[in-house]
Design a protein around this motif. Structure first.
Motif, PDB file in Angstrom:
ATOM      1  N   ASN A   1      61.235  29.295  35.027  1.00 26.39           N
ATOM      2  CA  ASN A   1      60.649  27.689  35.266  1.00 26.39           C
ATOM      3  C   ASN A   1      59.312  27.697  34.126  1.00 26.39           C
ATOM      4  N   ARG A   2      58.889  26.730  33.702  1.00 24.60           N
ATOM      5  CA  ARG A   2      57.855  26.465  32.696  1.00 24.60           C
ATOM      6  C   ARG A   2      56.936  26.575  34.158  1.00 24.60           C
ATOM      7  N   VAL A   3      56.733  26.220  35.091  1.00 29.27           N
ATOM      8  CA  VAL A   3      55.940  25.613  35.803  1.00 29.27           C
ATOM      9  C   VAL A   3      56.034  27.009  36.964  1.00 29.27           C
ATOM     10  N   LYS A   4      54.285  27.683  36.406  1.00 30.08           N
ATOM     11  CA  LYS A   4      54.645  29.400  37.154  1.00 30.08           C
ATOM     12  C   LYS A   4      53.534  28.783  38.012  1.00 30.08           C
ATOM     13  N   ALA A   5      54.131  29.895  39.022  1.00 29.20           N
ATOM     14  CA  ALA A   5      53.058  30.274  40.365  1.00 29.20           C
ATOM     15  C   ALA A   5      51.956  30.970  39.207  1.00 29.20           C
ATOM     16  N   ALA A   6      50.577  31.294  39.890  1.00 29.98           N
ATOM     17  CA  ALA A   6      49.332  32.039  39.651  1.00 29.98           C
ATOM     18  C   ALA A   6      49.812  33.982  39.872  1.00 29.98           C
ATOM     19  N   PRO A   7      50.663  34.050  40.948  1.00 28.23           N
ATOM     20  CA  PRO A   7      50.810  35.746  41.098  1.00 28.23           C
ATOM     21  C   PRO A   7      51.985  35.761  39.668  1.00 28.23           C
TER      22      PRO A   7
ATOM     23  N   CYS B   1      51.040  26.071  41.683  1.00 21.98           N
ATOM     24  CA  CYS B   1      50.450  24.336  41.553  1.00 21.98           C
ATOM     25  C   CYS B   1      49.557  24.393  42.868  1.00 21.98           C
ATOM     26  N   THR B   2      47.916  25.582  42.232  1.00 26.02           N
ATOM     27  CA  THR B   2      47.227  25.974  43.110  1.00 26.02           C
ATOM     28  C   THR B   2      45.476  25.442  42.025  1.00 26.02           C
ATOM     29  N   GLY B   3      46.036  25.747  40.610  1.00 20.15           N
ATOM     30  CA  GLY B   3      45.707  25.497  39.643  1.00 20.15           C
ATOM     31  C   GLY B   3      44.293  26.929  39.886  1.00 20.15           C
ATOM     32  N   ALA B   4      43.232  26.684  38.913  1.00 19.46           N
ATOM     33  CA  ALA B   4      42.384  28.050  38.964  1.00 19.46           C
ATOM     34  C   ALA B   4      42.114  28.362  40.002  1.00 19.46           C
ATOM     35  N   PRO B   5      41.938  28.007  40.946  1.00 21.97           N
ATOM     36  CA  PRO B   5      41.707  28.769  42.366  1.00 21.97           C
ATOM     37  C   PRO B   5      42.453  29.599  42.500  1.00 21.97           C
ATOM     38  N   GLY B   6      43.695  28.892  42.220  1.00 19.33           N
ATOM     39  CA  GLY B   6      44.641  29.486  42.785  1.00 19.33           C
ATOM     40  C   GLY B   6      45.511  31.246  41.993  1.00 19.33           C
TER      41      GLY B   6
ATOM     42  N   HIS C   1      43.731  36.880  41.473  1.00 24.04           N
ATOM     43  CA  HIS C   1      42.715  37.885  40.445  1.00 24.04           C
ATOM     44  C   HIS C   1      41.970  38.882  41.854  1.00 24.04           C
ATOM     45  N   ALA C   2      41.604  38.417  42.913  1.00 20.24           N
ATOM     46  CA  ALA C   2      40.839  38.770  43.491  1.00 20.24           C
ATOM     47  C   ALA C   2      42.047  39.500  44.131  1.00 20.24           C
ATOM     48  N   THR C   3      43.065  39.170  45.003  1.00 20.60           N
ATOM     49  CA  THR C   3      43.960  40.083  45.621  1.00 20.60           C
ATOM     50  C   THR C   3      44.134  41.580  45.121  1.00 20.60           C
ATOM     51  N   ALA C   4      44.284  41.118  43.725  1.00 21.43           N
ATOM     52  CA  ALA C   4      44.476  42.406  42.595  1.00 21.43           C
ATOM     53  C   ALA C   4      43.641  43.430  42.463  1.00 21.43           C
ATOM     54  N   GLU C   5      42.306  43.385  42.658  1.00 17.41           N
ATOM     55  CA  GLU C   5      41.093  43.437  42.631  1.00 17.41           C
ATOM     56  C   GLU C   5      41.437  44.743  43.813  1.00 17.41           C
ATOM     57  N   HIS C   6      41.886  43.789  45.479  1.00 17.70           N
ATOM     58  CA  HIS C   6      41.179  44.398  46.413  1.00 17.70           C
ATOM     59  C   HIS C   6      41.775  45.295  46.767  1.00 17.70           C
TER      60      HIS C   6
ATOM     61  N   VAL D   1      42.721  53.491  40.695  1.00 21.33           N
ATOM     62  CA  VAL D   1      43.827  52.255  40.275  1.00 21.33           C
ATOM     63  C   VAL D   1      42.835  51.312  39.440  1.00 21.33           C
ATOM     64  N   GLY D   2      42.667  50.553  39.099  1.00 22.52           N
ATOM     65  CA  GLY D   2      42.435  49.285  38.677  1.00 22.52           C
ATOM     66  C   GLY D   2      43.255  47.868  38.866  1.00 22.52           C
ATOM     67  N   ALA D   3      42.874  47.021  38.752  1.00 18.79           N
ATOM     68  CA  ALA D   3      43.398  45.742  39.041  1.00 18.79           C
ATOM     69  C   ALA D   3      44.409  45.344  38.253  1.00 18.79           C
ATOM     70  N   GLY D   4      44.606  45.332  36.585  1.00 17.88           N
ATOM     71  CA  GLY D   4      45.076  45.539  36.379  1.00 17.88           C
ATOM     72  C   GLY D   4      46.950  45.925  35.531  1.00 17.88           C
ATOM     73  N   GLU D   5      46.961  47.480  36.922  1.00 15.30           N
ATOM     74  CA  GLU D   5      47.785  47.843  37.344  1.00 15.30           C
ATOM     75  C   GLU D   5      48.760  47.498  38.483  1.00 15.30           C
ATOM     76  N   VAL D   6      47.813  46.323  39.365  1.00 15.11           N
ATOM     77  CA  VAL D   6      48.507  45.775  40.736  1.00 15.11           C
ATOM     78  C   VAL D   6      49.436  44.951  39.994  1.00 15.11           C
ATOM     79  N   ALA D   7      50.221  44.283  40.326  1.00 20.73           N
ATOM     80  CA  ALA D   7      51.770  43.559  40.187  1.00 20.73           C
ATOM     81  C   ALA D   7      51.235  42.968  41.491  1.00 20.73           C
ATOM     82  N   VAL D   8      51.062  41.386  41.753  1.00 25.33           N
ATOM     83  CA  VAL D   8      51.511  40.676  42.609  1.00 25.33           C
ATOM     84  C   VAL D   8      52.362  39.315  42.890  1.00 25.33           C
ATOM     85  N   CYS D   9      52.926  39.140  44.401  1.00 24.82           N
ATOM     86  CA  CYS D   9      54.164  38.384  44.202  1.00 24.82           C
ATOM     87  C   CYS D   9      53.502  37.936  45.344  1.00 24.82           C
ATOM     88  N   SER D  10      53.966  36.020  45.599  1.00 25.86           N
ATOM     89  CA  SER D  10      54.181  35.955  46.416  1.00 25.86           C
ATOM     90  C   SER D  10      54.766  34.381  46.874  1.00 25.86           C
ATOM     91  N   THR D  11      55.319  34.098  48.141  1.00 27.92           N
ATOM     92  CA  THR D  11      56.862  33.448  48.224  1.00 27.92           C
ATOM     93  C   THR D  11      56.054  32.085  49.200  1.00 27.92           C
TER      94      THR D  11
END
Lengths: 390, 390
Positions: free
Chosen positions: B45-51, B77-82, B87-92, B106-116
Motif C-alpha cells: 500500500n502506498r499509504v504506509k503507516a509511520a512504523p 495517517c498521522t502525519g509527521a507527528p505520528g 521514532h520516540a518509541t524506538a529510541e525509548h 542498542v541503538g534506535a536504528g536497530e529497533v523495528a516498530v510495528c503497530s496495529t
C-alpha cells in the motif's frame, strides 16, 4: 415514460411462466420504423451468455426490428444447446411478427435477444416460445411500462426514463439490482429514439453515454455474463440531431437509469458518490474512485454510518495514480475529516443518517475529476446473495 | 511455540492501557545474538503507516536487535507527528534495553516498530512508553506466547508456529483477522531463527515464502497500511543452512501462520481454497484464483452453502488469462458441477456442510497451477466491520 414514448415503437410485457411467481417475464420491443438502425454495448466479461453472443452479431448487421427479452433465466454457461435456444427464440419472434404485421417481413437476423436470471440452466422453451407469441399479440403503443416490468429480477421496481430533444425524444428501460460493475454487469437496457440517426451516430452516442454512466456504477464489483445496452432509432420524427445533441440526450437517459439502478441495488441502504478531484488525468480519477467503491471495509463502514476516512486512504493507496499520501484530503458529506493525509475536522460532524453519501477525495495531483457511484455492503446484501441463486 | 523457541531470543507481552479492554497490547522481541541479521517485507500500500516507514529504514540497515509491537492503534495517517511517535518509541526501547542489559548497547536504528489498530489516531505515548519499559523488564525465554497475545486486535486467538531444521529452528507469531489481501494486509508477523544467515539469505527466503503464502491469502481484498513481516536471525545454533533449507522452513512457517489467519478471519464461516490448474503460467493461475477469491457473489453464495459455479465462471471471465469459456471445468469439494463451461454433475451432490471448501478450476490452457485462499462473506463480516472502526 419508457421505450414507447418515442414515435415508431410498440412494446409488450407478458407472463410466460418462466418465473415461478407468475409475474411477467417476457418483453418485446418493436421498431415500426421507418428506420431500424441500432447500436449496442455488451458485457466485457469473456464468459458471455448465448443471447449476448447472438445480439452482438445482430447489431453488427446494423438493422434491428425487434428486441425480445426474458427474465427468469440468463441462458449463460449453457453451451451450444443454449445458443440454439437463443437462435430459436429469434426465429420464432421473427416469424410471429411477420405473420401478425401487414407489409413487414422480419428476419431472425433483425431480432436481438436479451436474457437475465439464473446462470447455468437451460431456458424452458416450451414456455418461452408461447410467451413470445403472446407478446407479439400484445404489442401496443402504451406497452413500455409492461415491458419494463417484465424484465425485472430482484429489482423492487421497474426503471424507465424519457429525455426530450427538439422534436424528437429518447426513451428507455432497464433492469439490474446486483452485480453492477464496470462494463455494466447484470443489467439489460433498451433505449429508443424517433430521431433520424445512422448506426455510426448511434454507436458514438451510446459508447460515450455508457462510459460516463453505467461504466461508473460499481455496486458490488461483480461483472455479469449478460449485460446488454441497445439503442434503436425509428427515424419517425423526421429530425436528424447532431452528434452532440444525440450524445447529450442518450447520456442523460443513461444517467437517469443508472441512478435508478443504484438506488435499487440488492440490499443497499446507501447510494454513495465517490467524487475524485485533483487527479492527474481522468483515467486515474476513475481508478481511484473504483478502488474506493470496491473496498468492502469502506462499504461496511458506511453501512454502519462510520465516516472511516482511514479506510478510504488505505483504498486509495492501492492504486497507481499520481499522488502523495501526505497531501490527500477526504471529505464525507461535506466535512473534511482528513486533510494532508491526517485527521482534520471532527468526524462526529458528519451526518450519515440519510441514504445519500458523498465522499470527495482531493489528490492534489492535477486538474482531472471523475465520479464513481456505489452502494454500501449490508446484511441484506449478504442475505439476498446467499439465499438467491443468480 | 512462537518466537522464543529458537535460541537467542527473548520476548514479552504486557498491558499498557492502549486497549480499553485492559488486555495485553505491547509486545517486545529481543535478539540476544550473537548475530542480529534481519529481512523484512512490508505492505505494498502506498499509504504506509509511520512504523512501516520507520522499519523499512531500519531493515535496510541490516541489523535489528529488537522489535517492539503494539496493538490498540495503527499510527497510520498521522502525519509527521505520528512518525515522531514511532521514532520516540524506538529510541525509548533502545535506551531501556541498553539500561537493563549487561554488555549491550542498542541503538534506535536497530529497533523495528510495528503497530496495529485504528487508523488516523495518534498513539497515547504516555501509556505506550511505560509499557515499553514494562516489556523490557518482562523479557523472558518463555515470553513468546505472551508476545503473540499482545499483538491481537479482532483476532479470537493468537497465532504461533515452529518449524524444525537440522539443528536449528524457525519460530513465528502473527496477528491479523481482517483485510487479508495480496501483499498481506493488516497483518503483523515476526519470525525468528537461530540459524546462521546473512541478510541476503534471509531476504531471499522471506520473499519467496511470502509470495506463495501470505500473498495468496485474500480474505476480503483489502490491503492495509501497516503490514509487516520480519525475519530475525540470532545465529545461536552455529549452523548455517543452505538457501533451499532456509527457504523451505520459512515457507512452512509462513504457510502455517497464513492458514491460522485465514481460519480466524473476521466473521468467516468457511475457509476456501481456490485451486487453479491448467493455466498457461503461474501468474495467470494466481490472477484467476484472486478474481474468484474477491468476488462478493461467489463469497456470499458459499456462505449460503450454494455451489454456484456460474458465479465462478463469471468471475473467471473478468480476467485476462488464456482460456476458452467453453473449455473450463469447475469442481466444488470434488464434484465437477461444471464441465466445458456448462452444467455437469448434479450440484446437490456437493457437500458444503463443513468449514473447508475447495474450488478447483481447470482452464485447460497449460501446465501451471496456483492456490489462492479466501473466506466467505457473512453477516458476521458485515457486522464486525460496520461496528468496529479499524
Amino acid at each position: 415514460m419508457s421505450v414507447t414514448v418515442p414515435r415508431g415503437f410498440r412494446a409488450a410485457g407478458v407472463a410466460a411462466g418462466l418465473k415461478t411467481s407468475g409475474a411477467a417475464d417476457v418483453a418485446l420491443v418493436l421498431n415500426d420504423g421507418p428506420d431500424a438502425t441500432v447500436a449496442g454495448v455488451f458485457t466485457a466479461n469473456r464468459v458471455k451468455a448465448a443471447p449476448v453472443l447472438w445480439s452482438q452479431q445482430v447489431v453488427r448487421g446494423g438493422v434491428v426490428r425487434a428486441v425480445v427479452l426474458n427474465s427468469g433465466g440468463a441462458n449463460a454457461c449453457t453451451g451450444a444447446p443454449g445458443f440454439q435456444d437463443t437462435h430459436a427464440t429469434a426465429e420464432h419472434t421473427a416469424a410471429s411478427l411477420t405473420n401478425s404485421l401487414p407489409r413487414m417481413i422480419v428476419g431472425a437476423g433483425e431480432v436481438a435477444v436479451c436474457s437475465t436470471g439464473l446462470i447455468g440452466e437451460r431456458l424452458p422453451m416450451d414456455k418461452l416460445l408461447p410467451g413470445v407469441r403472446s407478446a407479439v399479440r400484445g404489442l401496443s403503443r402504451d406497452g413500455g411500462p409492461a415491458a419494463a416490468s417484465a424484465i425485472m429480477t430482484t429489482d423492487t421496481r421497474s426503471k424507465m426514463t424519457v429525455v426530450a430533444g427538439t422534436g424528437w425524444t429518447v426513451g428507455g428501460m432497464a433492469k439490474g439490482a446486483g452485480m453492477l460493475a464496470p462494463a455494466m454487469a447484470t443489467m439489460l437496457c433498451v433505449l429508443t429514439t424517433d430521431a433520424v440517426a445512422g448506426p455510426d451516430l448511434l454507436d458514438a452516442a451510446l459508447r460515450e453515454a455508457c462510459r460516463v454512466t453505467f461504466d461508473r456504477i460499481d455496486s458490488d464489483g461483480c461483472m455479469s455474463t449478460n449485460d446488454t445496452v441497445l439503442l434503436l432509432a425509428s427515424g419517425a420524427s423526421g429530425i436528424e440531431p447532431t452528434q452532440a445533441e444525440l450524445t447529450a440526450a442518450v447520456t442523460s437517459a443513461c444517467h437517469d437509469l443508472a441512478q435508478q439502478l443504484l438506488a435499487d441495488a440488492e440490499g443497499a441502504t446507501k447510494e454513495i458518490a465517490i467524487e475524485v478531484v485533483g487527479a492527474a488525468d481522468e483515467t486515474e480519477a476513475v481508478e481511484v474512485g473504483r478502488s474506493v467503491a470496491r473496498n468492502n471495509l469502506v462499504k461496511t463502514a458506511l453501512f454502519g454510518n462510520d465516516p472511516n476516512w482511514g479506510r478510504v486512504l488505505a483504498a486509495v493507496g492501492t492504486t497507481s495514480a499520481v499522488f502523495e499520501p501526505d497531501e490527500i484530503d477526504v471529505a464525507v458529506n461535506g466535512v473534511w475529516v482528513c486533510r494532508s493525509g491526517a485527521a482534520a475536522e471532527d468526524r462526529s460532524k458528519v451526518d450519515l443518517s440519510g441514504r445519500s453519501v458523498t465522499i470527495r477525495i482531493d489528490l492534489h495531483a492535477g486538474p482531472a475529476i471523475a465520479t464513481v457511484w456505489t452502494n454500501d455492503l449490508s446484511h441484506a446484501y449478504v442475505h439476498e446473495n446467499s439465499a438467491y441463486s443468480t
